[in-house]
Design a protein around this motif. Structure first.
Motif, PDB file in Angstrom:
ATOM      1  N   LEU A  85       0.817  -1.210   0.000  1.00  0.00           N
ATOM      2  CA  LEU A  85       0.000   0.000   0.000  1.00  0.00           C
ATOM      3  C   LEU A  85       0.850   1.260   0.000  1.00  0.00           C
ATOM      4  CD1 LEU A  85      -2.863  -1.057   2.432  1.00  0.00           C
ATOM      5  CD2 LEU A  85      -2.949  -0.869  -0.050  1.00  0.00           C
ATOM      6  N   SER A  89       0.896   4.004  -3.054  1.00  0.00           N
ATOM      7  CA  SER A  89       0.627   5.428  -2.850  1.00  0.00           C
ATOM      8  C   SER A  89       1.774   6.277  -3.399  1.00  0.00           C
ATOM      9  CB  SER A  89       0.386   5.732  -1.373  1.00  0.00           C
ATOM     10  OG  SER A  89       1.549   5.516  -0.620  1.00  0.00           O
ATOM     11  N   LYS A  90       3.010   5.818  -3.238  1.00  0.00           N
ATOM     12  CA  LYS A  90       4.140   6.551  -3.804  1.00  0.00           C
ATOM     13  C   LYS A  90       4.088   6.536  -5.325  1.00  0.00           C
ATOM     14  CE  LYS A  90       7.443   6.051  -0.074  1.00  0.00           C
ATOM     15  NZ  LYS A  90       8.757   5.517   0.329  1.00  0.00           N
ATOM     16  N   ASN A  92       1.386   6.304  -7.178  1.00  0.00           N
ATOM     17  CA  ASN A  92       0.321   7.211  -7.588  1.00  0.00           C
ATOM     18  C   ASN A  92       0.783   8.660  -7.511  1.00  0.00           C
ATOM     19  OD1 ASN A  92      -1.456   5.177  -8.147  1.00  0.00           O
ATOM     20  ND2 ASN A  92      -2.430   5.222  -6.151  1.00  0.00           N
ATOM     21  N   ASP A  93       1.580   9.008  -6.507  1.00  0.00           N
ATOM     22  CA  ASP A  93       2.121  10.363  -6.418  1.00  0.00           C
ATOM     23  C   ASP A  93       3.029  10.659  -7.596  1.00  0.00           C
ATOM     24  OD1 ASP A  93       0.773  10.740  -4.059  1.00  0.00           O
ATOM     25  OD2 ASP A  93       2.530  10.401  -2.775  1.00  0.00           O
TER      26      ASP A  93
END
Length: 116
Positions: A85, A89-90, A92-93
């Protein structure tokens, strides 16, 4: 192939647990990717993760019902889930930042045009 059919593929993978049914569904999903329809493989890939995550959550919520070895396995899966997860998230950034400044190929094209 849409809707209930793709849900059925996901259920077959989650039920198969690596057996011949699972392998057949993975091959079928891969075939759909080459045919230009990635949806069935997306459902299949998501369903692969459901049983391990369910076990991990169960060992956290009802740890008294499991043996020490099973609880340790649940902790390991939870740790891997957290790592995945965080990495997602990284990622997606990074994708969001690239969209703001343009894709890599766009920047290459603009640098080639600048040099000409």
């Amino acid at each position: 192939m849409q809707g209930t059919s793709t849900f059925l593929l996901g259920a077959m993978v989650a039920f198969g647990m690596g057996g011949p049914l699972n392998k057949t569904v993975l091959l079928f999903g891969g075939g759909h990717i080459t045919a230009g329809n990635p949806l069935p493989m997306g459902v299949v890939a998501t369903a692969i993760a459901v049983p391990p995550i369910a076990v991990a959550v169960a060992t956290v919520l009802r740890h008294a019902r499991f043996s020490k070895t099973e609880n340790d396995s649940g902790i390991a899966v939870n740790a891997l889930l957290i790592i995945v997860l965080v990495r997602l998230s990284k990622k997606n950034d990074q994708v969001g930042q690239e969209e703001k400044r343009g894709s890599y190929s766009d920047r290459l094209r603009s640098s080639d045009e600048d040099s000409n």
